[in-house]
Motif scaffolding. Structure first.
Motif, PDB file in Angstrom:
ATOM      1  N   PRO A   1      -8.744   0.230  29.716  1.00 50.73           N
ATOM      2  CA  PRO A   1      -7.912   0.980  30.225  1.00 50.73           C
ATOM      3  C   PRO A   1      -6.539   0.777  31.109  1.00 50.73           C
ATOM      4  O   PRO A   1      -5.515   1.111  30.340  1.00 50.73           O
ATOM      5  N   PHE A   2      -6.576  -0.255  31.272  1.00 49.75           N
ATOM      6  CA  PHE A   2      -5.147  -1.404  31.207  1.00 49.75           C
ATOM      7  C   PHE A   2      -3.860  -1.395  30.485  1.00 49.75           C
ATOM      8  O   PHE A   2      -3.093  -0.805  30.641  1.00 49.75           O
ATOM      9  N   GLY A   3      -4.430  -2.138  29.087  1.00 55.21           N
ATOM     10  CA  GLY A   3      -4.125  -2.492  28.222  1.00 55.21           C
ATOM     11  C   GLY A   3      -3.179  -0.707  27.739  1.00 55.21           C
ATOM     12  O   GLY A   3      -1.549  -0.912  27.266  1.00 55.21           O
ATOM     13  N   ARG A   4      -4.188  -0.147  27.606  1.00 52.94           N
ATOM     14  CA  ARG A   4      -3.627   1.315  26.898  1.00 52.94           C
ATOM     15  C   ARG A   4      -2.760   2.078  28.336  1.00 52.94           C
ATOM     16  O   ARG A   4      -2.226   3.196  27.498  1.00 52.94           O
ATOM     17  N   SER A   5      -2.984   1.831  29.347  1.00 50.92           N
ATOM     18  CA  SER A   5      -2.266   2.619  30.760  1.00 50.92           C
ATOM     19  C   SER A   5      -0.401   2.069  30.741  1.00 50.92           C
ATOM     20  O   SER A   5       0.475   2.648  30.460  1.00 50.92           O
ATOM     21  N   VAL A   6      -0.285   0.546  30.435  1.00 49.05           N
ATOM     22  CA  VAL A   6       0.557  -0.008  30.039  1.00 49.05           C
ATOM     23  C   VAL A   6       1.522   0.374  28.756  1.00 49.05           C
ATOM     24  O   VAL A   6       2.947   0.864  28.680  1.00 49.05           O
ATOM     25  N   ALA A   7       0.629  -0.050  27.705  1.00 51.04           N
ATOM     26  CA  ALA A   7       1.140   0.564  26.089  1.00 51.04           C
ATOM     27  C   ALA A   7       1.605   2.612  26.955  1.00 51.04           C
ATOM     28  O   ALA A   7       2.536   2.817  26.060  1.00 51.04           O
TER      29      ALA A   7
END
Length: 428
Positions: A38-44
């Motif tokens: 979720p962290f990576g998808r949120s940044v993207a």
């Protein structure tokens, strides 16, 4: 200077957009383990949202390469420019039809010249392709037209429509969507008064501001309250360098877009929040629908100052057409001269741009069209956009348009069939 400031701001944000694009690619790369969290998808998602809300959207493509003729037959479609002037070109969506197929009627769709490109009517074109030889006006972004090409105003717009009808020849049917309803109606009146044999066989006016005194919307009230001088002082700007139309006075597309966005700002904010959530949840379908809609909605074009001001003054401030005072090249436009061209008007129940009754007013002006060649339909549960696009347009409005056109084709027979009236529970 406001236009120049807008351009400078856009240029200044270019490095930030490039950085955001790089961040999005890094955190959405499947080789990056963070892309699965979720962290990576949120940044993207945040990076893509920033890039999309700060970019300038180019002119979209129609992208219509095939159409279905019936349940079993699909044919190729190619775009062909058949008429061209500095401020417009006419696109024919040529279908690869079987040689034995009976000729379909010619339909000229006059797209709005109100800030968006003609591709806003992609759904309209797609829905009509199985039933007609479709042509559409592809208006040119005024910022791209050099000053040496001269002016373009409402009179020129009407002349363009007349010239296109001459190019397409007899048995041509015309459809005016929103803003073009007034110039299309004026063009038909002028042609009939002249005894022009290329006057349209029928005209379909959809969600158009024929008489904005009826059920005025917020847009109509603003124009009447402010007056034409306010628009001249606050809405007209010069195209900045180095655009081809440098120094041309225009009504910038980004101003029109700002007005549309502010009318439903909460809805747009919610849509972008939902887009972010779709990206984080890796919901590709939801995100793609958002991209498709806003790629079209946020792509805007400039209008020439003279066209914009003359339209605002004629249609929204002075109401010249319904008063019988509108002029074209110094001559009065007399809608009662229309006798042969059939008239179909269509409105949406929840239209917040052109209120109920504004388009239907055309019937009062065209009082010499026989009753069997006139029809009105109000589509329940749709707003302005739903009058010419969407599921209800395809299932409930298109069949009525197709039936009306078929009923009013110009046939070279001694005993033409009697036209059929479009009927519905909301028809009048």
């Amino acid at each position: 200077m406001f236009y120049q400031f807008y351009e400078m701001s856009h240029a200044a944000l270019q490095p930030a957009r490039a950085y955001a694009d790089a961040v999005k690619l890094f955190y959405s790369n499947p080789l990056n383990p963070f892309s699965h969290l979720p962290f990576g998808r949120s940044v993207a998602a945040a990076a893509e949202l920033f890039e999309r809300t700060t970019r300038r959207y180019g002119k979209p493509a129609f992208g219509l390469t095939k159409t279905a003729l019936d349940f079993h037959t699909s044919v190729d479609v190619t775009e062909k420019i058949v008429w061209s002037r500095p401020f417009c070109q006419l696109i024919h969506f040529k279908r690869d039809l079987p040689a034995a197929r009976r000729a379909d009627p010619k339909l000229l769709i006059v797209a709005p010249m109100s800030g968006h490109y003609a591709t806003l009517l992609r759904g309209t074109v797609e829905a009509m392709l199985p039933h007609a030889e479709v042509y559409i006006t592809d208006w040119t972004d005024a910022r791209m037209v050099p000053l040496t090409e001269g002016r373009f105003d409402l009179d020129d717009y009407i002349d363009y429509v007349i010239d296109m009808l001459h190019t397409l020849g007899p048995d041509t049917h015309v459809m005016g969507v929103c803003q073009p309803s007034v110039p299309v109606l004026a063009a038909a009146a002028i042609m009939e008064e002249r005894g022009d044999r290329f006057a349209p066989a029928s005209m379909t006016l959809m969600g158009g501001p024929i008489d904005t005194r009826r059920n005025p919307t917020a847009v109509n009230k603003l124009a009447e309250e402010k007056g034409i001088d306010w628009f001249r002082d606050n809405a007209i700007m010069q195209v900045p360098w180095p655009e081809p139309g440098f120094m041309r006075e225009v009504y910038p597309g980004f101003l029109q877009l700002s007005g549309f966005m502010s009318m439903n700002l909460d809805r747009h904010i919610t849509a972008h929040k939902e887009f972010f959530v779709h990206l984080v949840k890796d919901d590709g379908d939801g995100a793609d629908k958002h991209r498709d809609f806003y790629d079209e909605y946020l792509a805007v074009m400039d209008l020439t100052a003279e066209f914009y001001l003359q339209t605002v003054d004629t249609v929204f401030v002075k109401h010249l057409l319904p008063k019988g005072e509108m002029k074209h090249r110094g001559a009065l436009v007399d809608c009662s001269a229309i006798r042969k061209t059939a008239l179909l008007t269509i409105e949406g129940e929840n239209d917040d741009i052109s209120g109920l009754g504004q388009t239907q007013a055309a019937h009062d002006l065209c009082n010499n069209i026989p009753a069997e060649k006139k029809a009105h339909y109000m589509q329940p549960k749709v707003g302005h956009y739903g009058v010419f696009n969407g599921s209800r347009f395809r299932s409930e409005i298109v069949p009525r348009i197709v039936d009306f056109i078929a009923s009013n084709r110009q046939r070279e027979t001694t005993a033409p069939s009697k036209p059929r009236l479009v009927r519905s529970r909301k028809a009048s």
